[in-house]
Design a protein around this motif. Structure first.
Motif, PDB file in Angstrom:
ATOM      1  N   VAL B  51      15.648 -77.872   2.270  1.00  0.00           N
ATOM      2  CA  VAL B  51      16.628 -78.864   2.321  1.00  0.00           C
ATOM      3  C   VAL B  51      17.965 -78.270   2.850  1.00  0.00           C
ATOM      4  CG1 VAL B  51      18.283 -80.440   0.582  1.00  0.00           C
ATOM      5  CG2 VAL B  51      15.742 -80.306   0.401  1.00  0.00           C
ATOM      6  N   LEU B  52      18.270 -77.088   2.663  1.00  0.00           N
ATOM      7  CA  LEU B  52      19.573 -76.516   3.193  1.00  0.00           C
ATOM      8  C   LEU B  52      18.939 -75.498   3.994  1.00  0.00           C
ATOM      9  CD1 LEU B  52      21.682 -76.149  -0.070  1.00  0.00           C
ATOM     10  CD2 LEU B  52      21.746 -77.837   1.595  1.00  0.00           C
ATOM     11  N   THR B  53      19.664 -74.996   5.009  1.00  0.00           N
ATOM     12  CA  THR B  53      19.388 -73.602   5.598  1.00  0.00           C
ATOM     13  C   THR B  53      20.624 -72.777   5.612  1.00  0.00           C
ATOM     14  OG1 THR B  53      20.636 -74.871   7.589  1.00  0.00           O
ATOM     15  CG2 THR B  53      17.962 -74.867   7.703  1.00  0.00           C
ATOM     16  N   ALA B  54      20.399 -71.499   5.562  1.00  0.00           N
ATOM     17  CA  ALA B  54      21.148 -70.277   5.281  1.00  0.00           C
ATOM     18  C   ALA B  54      22.321 -70.253   6.351  1.00  0.00           C
ATOM     19  CB  ALA B  54      20.498 -68.921   5.291  1.00  0.00           C
ATOM     20  N   ASP B  55      23.660 -69.854   5.923  1.00  0.00           N
ATOM     21  CA  ASP B  55      24.625 -69.760   6.859  1.00  0.00           C
ATOM     22  C   ASP B  55      24.406 -68.230   7.626  1.00  0.00           C
ATOM     23  OD1 ASP B  55      25.612 -71.775   5.884  1.00  0.00           O
ATOM     24  OD2 ASP B  55      27.082 -70.686   4.421  1.00  0.00           O
ATOM     25  N   SER B  56      23.901 -67.382   6.887  1.00  0.00           N
ATOM     26  CA  SER B  56      23.459 -66.347   7.675  1.00  0.00           C
ATOM     27  C   SER B  56      22.283 -65.496   6.993  1.00  0.00           C
ATOM     28  CB  SER B  56      24.945 -65.072   7.456  1.00  0.00           C
ATOM     29  OG  SER B  56      25.037 -64.813   6.034  1.00  0.00           O
ATOM     30  N   GLY B  57      21.708 -64.446   7.501  1.00  0.00           N
ATOM     31  CA  GLY B  57      20.580 -63.991   7.052  1.00  0.00           C
ATOM     32  C   GLY B  57      19.376 -64.547   7.763  1.00  0.00           C
ATOM     33  N   HIS B  58      18.122 -64.218   7.183  1.00  0.00           N
ATOM     34  CA  HIS B  58      16.847 -64.846   7.630  1.00  0.00           C
ATOM     35  C   HIS B  58      15.922 -65.345   6.554  1.00  0.00           C
ATOM     36  CE1 HIS B  58      17.749 -63.844  11.661  1.00  0.00           C
ATOM     37  NE2 HIS B  58      18.142 -62.596  11.157  1.00  0.00           N
ATOM     38  N   TYR B  59      15.131 -66.440   6.645  1.00  0.00           N
ATOM     39  CA  TYR B  59      14.237 -67.063   6.076  1.00  0.00           C
ATOM     40  C   TYR B  59      12.940 -67.089   6.584  1.00  0.00           C
ATOM     41  CZ  TYR B  59      11.564 -70.504   2.840  1.00  0.00           C
ATOM     42  OH  TYR B  59      10.776 -71.106   2.362  1.00  0.00           O
ATOM     43  N   ARG B  60      12.044 -66.646   6.320  1.00  0.00           N
ATOM     44  CA  ARG B  60      10.494 -66.669   6.898  1.00  0.00           C
ATOM     45  C   ARG B  60       9.682 -66.997   5.845  1.00  0.00           C
ATOM     46  NH1 ARG B  60      12.595 -61.985   9.182  1.00  0.00           N
ATOM     47  NH2 ARG B  60      13.205 -62.426  11.333  1.00  0.00           N
ATOM     48  N   PHE B  61       8.844 -68.077   6.510  1.00  0.00           N
ATOM     49  CA  PHE B  61       7.726 -68.703   5.610  1.00  0.00           C
ATOM     50  C   PHE B  61       6.530 -68.526   6.230  1.00  0.00           C
ATOM     51  CE2 PHE B  61       4.709 -72.039   4.076  1.00  0.00           C
ATOM     52  CZ  PHE B  61       4.828 -71.785   2.796  1.00  0.00           C
ATOM     53  N   ASN B  62       5.584 -67.615   5.959  1.00  0.00           N
ATOM     54  CA  ASN B  62       4.304 -67.397   6.433  1.00  0.00           C
ATOM     55  C   ASN B  62       4.495 -66.683   7.935  1.00  0.00           C
ATOM     56  OD1 ASN B  62       2.619 -67.996   4.186  1.00  0.00           O
ATOM     57  ND2 ASN B  62       2.119 -70.267   4.877  1.00  0.00           N
ATOM     58  N   GLY B  63       5.459 -66.029   7.935  1.00  0.00           N
ATOM     59  CA  GLY B  63       5.959 -65.454   9.185  1.00  0.00           C
ATOM     60  C   GLY B  63       6.775 -66.120  10.106  1.00  0.00           C
ATOM     61  N   ASP B  64       7.019 -67.848   9.893  1.00  0.00           N
ATOM     62  CA  ASP B  64       7.598 -68.244  10.977  1.00  0.00           C
ATOM     63  C   ASP B  64       9.127 -68.581  10.166  1.00  0.00           C
ATOM     64  OD1 ASP B  64       5.593 -69.477  12.423  1.00  0.00           O
ATOM     65  OD2 ASP B  64       5.069 -70.799  10.996  1.00  0.00           O
ATOM     66  N   GLU B  65      10.297 -68.224  10.990  1.00  0.00           N
ATOM     67  CA  GLU B  65      11.615 -68.492  10.651  1.00  0.00           C
ATOM     68  C   GLU B  65      11.816 -69.795  10.552  1.00  0.00           C
ATOM     69  OE1 GLU B  65      13.579 -65.814  11.180  1.00  0.00           O
ATOM     70  OE2 GLU B  65      15.545 -66.797  10.592  1.00  0.00           O
ATOM     71  N   ILE B  66      12.380 -69.931   9.333  1.00  0.00           N
ATOM     72  CA  ILE B  66      12.864 -71.475   8.948  1.00  0.00           C
ATOM     73  C   ILE B  66      14.492 -71.156   9.085  1.00  0.00           C
ATOM     74  CG2 ILE B  66      12.913 -72.905   6.990  1.00  0.00           C
ATOM     75  CD1 ILE B  66      10.220 -72.445   8.025  1.00  0.00           C
ATOM     76  N   SER B  67      14.885 -72.170  10.127  1.00  0.00           N
ATOM     77  CA  SER B  67      16.399 -72.171  10.355  1.00  0.00           C
ATOM     78  C   SER B  67      16.512 -73.806  10.699  1.00  0.00           C
ATOM     79  CB  SER B  67      16.873 -71.405  11.535  1.00  0.00           C
ATOM     80  OG  SER B  67      16.054 -71.776  12.585  1.00  0.00           O
ATOM     81  N   LYS B  68      17.794 -74.118  11.253  1.00  0.00           N
ATOM     82  CA  LYS B  68      18.200 -75.270  11.546  1.00  0.00           C
ATOM     83  C   LYS B  68      17.325 -75.653  12.825  1.00  0.00           C
ATOM     84  CE  LYS B  68      22.711 -76.582  10.160  1.00  0.00           C
ATOM     85  NZ  LYS B  68      24.007 -76.054   9.958  1.00  0.00           N
ATOM     86  N   LYS B  69      17.282 -74.849  13.883  1.00  0.00           N
ATOM     87  CA  LYS B  69      16.466 -74.842  15.050  1.00  0.00           C
ATOM     88  C   LYS B  69      15.133 -75.380  14.941  1.00  0.00           C
ATOM     89  CE  LYS B  69      16.217 -72.612  19.303  1.00  0.00           C
ATOM     90  NZ  LYS B  69      16.252 -71.363  20.258  1.00  0.00           N
ATOM     91  N   THR B  70      14.485 -74.354  13.980  1.00  0.00           N
ATOM     92  CA  THR B  70      13.022 -74.700  13.807  1.00  0.00           C
ATOM     93  C   THR B  70      12.844 -75.925  12.919  1.00  0.00           C
ATOM     94  OG1 THR B  70      13.110 -73.204  11.886  1.00  0.00           O
ATOM     95  CG2 THR B  70      12.430 -71.983  14.189  1.00  0.00           C
ATOM     96  N   LEU B  71      13.496 -76.320  12.263  1.00  0.00           N
ATOM     97  CA  LEU B  71      13.286 -77.421  11.499  1.00  0.00           C
ATOM     98  C   LEU B  71      13.856 -78.682  12.116  1.00  0.00           C
ATOM     99  CD1 LEU B  71      14.849 -76.334   7.679  1.00  0.00           C
ATOM    100  CD2 LEU B  71      12.348 -76.877   8.339  1.00  0.00           C
TER     101      LEU B  71
END
Lengths: 264, 261
Positions: B51-71
């Motif tokens: 629902v929100l994306t991190a301002d900095s740092g990384h979030y990976r779900f099953n190896g996939d990056e979850i970011s504004k760009k990927t979402l």
């Protein structure tokens, strides 16, 4: 536990874009951010009461002006105020004022074809002054400071109360709607025609929520002995920034009046 | 499965909610996020479910990056949201259909399941959550506990791999609380990853094997076995989760304002 729930599901996405939902989320985030930031951008050291009074006076003087030079004076004054804003507030204010001005320009454009060049130049300029002045005011103070200033001007209690509670509800219901639309987005994992029907559902839930909130607020007010009075005690302090701001505004309004009276 | 590294988030860029959060959650784990009000638990849950994306740092779900760009990629975003189900703190906000049955059927219909499969999932979820007889009721006419159950059923019907619940025990009566604790345990036993945020130190032992404790500076103060985290009363006091009256009797924790004489 049903069998399907214990299995990891392979699901091929039949994706449709949710542009409307995304735009709704962004718009709601914008409104909530503005209300949450209320006063945090604080771009003024003057008391809100002076700002409210002189913003209103400047808008009325500009609206009544017939000479372009009067409007130009007001435009210059507002532009100087804009130049003093921090970058984020400046971007937001100019964007808002330019959109309003363009809108006014499009509306009065047909007048140019009828030979009325005055309307095409002066009216959009007046709109720019009014939109920018109001936006500077709203960015300078939280809503509570602005409604407090209205209370000082002997605006009826019930009006100030309604304004206060309206702002509060825009925030509360805005948060509620944002969560509902986010929940809808999280569950829109495919493509169906029922998506827009669901948005109507969100609107319905919002209506019911606002009704419940209104009833509960009324009951709470009754329990607290609300008698129609809504005092907002505050002491007006006249500081040097207030004197400077008032003098500048009085000078601009005096120049506008002088131009209107003398130039023919 | 879930890897957060150095994640930070601030609302409107000004109001810090999370600082430098690093957390790994494996498939099938049950994790509780503990912390006082406003420490950032809900924000982290919203980042985990996208629902929100991190301002900095990384979030990976099953190896996939979850970011504004990927979402921003609709296919990726929808596949991700199907895998991570989120139950909001206020269940009322996520119920927007005319009846409980429609609410549960919404997700499976989105997934393009056949009418028979949708009906099966609705019937199973009604049974599972004890909502039989409520299928034709309007969600806004339900009690708080029934709304919570309907919200959970609506999310479970999509068969997510991860179930994220924000303060699931809020506003529930003790009986429904106990029932929900047992239900979350059953889900973990069935292989689901369950992430919850809670203040309830009594129930957290039952619903989660692991606890991540936040402090008031919006950072992670501890991460480990629930029993170990809860045993460090000094730490719980330091993060303002309990007061000086909090203590243990045997294996039970409790708080009261009288002394034991």
């Amino acid at each position: 536990m049903p069998e399907w729930l214990a299995k990891t599901e392979e699901y091929t996405v039949n994706a449709g874009r949710d542009t409307f939902i995304d735009k709704s989320i962004l718009a709601l985030l914008g409104v909530i951010a503005r209300l949450r930031l209320g006063g945090a951008e604080r771009v003024s050291k003057t008391d809100a009461a002076f700002r409210v009074f002189f913003t209103l006076a400047l808008i009325i003087a500009t609206a009544l002006a017939r000479e372009f030079s009067s409007v130009f004076v007001a435009l210059t004054f507002v532009t100087i105020q804009l130049a003093a804003l921090p970058p984020r507030a400046l971007r937001g204010t100019v964007k808002f004022a330019v959109i309003a001005t363009l809108f006014a320009f499009v509306i009065v454009l047909p007048a140019a074809f009828a030979g009325n060049r005055y309307s095409v130049t002066v009216l959009p300029a007046k709109v720019f002054v009014s939109a920018a002045a109001v936006n500077i005011l709203s960015r300078a103070y939280g809503w509570d400071a602005i409604t407090g200033a209205l209370a000082r001007f002997r605006v009826p209690d019930i009006f100030v109360f309604l304004l206060d509670i309206t702002v509060k509800y825009i925030f509360t219901l805005g948060e509620f709607t944002l969560q509902s639309v986010q929940a809808l987005k999280l569950r829109c994992v495919g493509r169906t025609d029922r998506r827009y029907g669901s948005l109507a559902g969100v609107a319905g839930v919002l209506f019911l929520r606002s009704k419940t909130l209104a009833e509960e607020t009324q009951q709470a007010m009754e329990c607290r002995g609300f008698s129609g009075q809504y005092p907002r005690p505050s002491r007006l302090k006249f500081r040097s920034a207030d004197a400077l701001y008032s003098a500048a505004n009085l000078a601009v309004i005096a120049v506008i009046i002088w131009i209107e009276v003398t130039v023919k | 499965m879930i890897e957060l590294s150095n994640v930070a988030y601030a609302y409107e860029g000004d109001f810090t909610a999370l600082r430098d959060i690093t957390l790994k959650i494996g498939a099938g784990e049950s994790v509780a996020l503990l912390g006082s009000n406003g420490c950032g638990k809900s924000t982290l849950l919203k980042i985990i479910c996208g629902v929100l994306t991190a301002d900095s740092g990384h979030y990976r779900f099953n190896g996939d990056e979850i970011s504004k760009k990927t979402l921003a990629d609709a296919s990726f975003s929808k596949a991700f949201h199907r895998k991570v189900g989120f139950v909001f703190q206020n269940s009322e906000t996520q119920l927007f259909c005319a009846t409980v049955a429609d609410e549960i059927a919404f997700g499976p219909r989105q997934m393009g399941l056949s009418d028979a499969q949708v009906a099966e999932r609705v019937a199973d979820c009604l049974e599972l959550l004890g909502l039989n007889g409520f299928e034709c009721r309007a969600p806004h006419r339900l009690s708080g506990g029934e709304k919570k159950k309907t919200a959970i059923a609506a999310v479970l019907a999509m068969n997510p791999d991860v179930l994220v619940l924000d303060e699931p025990m809020n506003g529930l009566d003790p009986r429904t609380e106990r029932w929900l604790a047992g239900f979350l345990k059953d889900l973990t036993n069935a292989g689901k990853t369950v992430i919850t945020s809670t203040h309830d130190l009594e129930l957290v032992r039952e619903i989660s094997a692991r606890a991540a404790l936040f402090d008031e500076n919006h950072t992670l103060a501890a991460d480990g076995e629930t029993a170990t985290v809860l045993a460090d009363v000094e730490l719980l006091r330091r993060v303002n989760l309990v007061d000086k009256f909090y203590h243990k009797h045997g294996t039970g924790d409790h708080t009261h304002f009288h002394t034991h004489n």
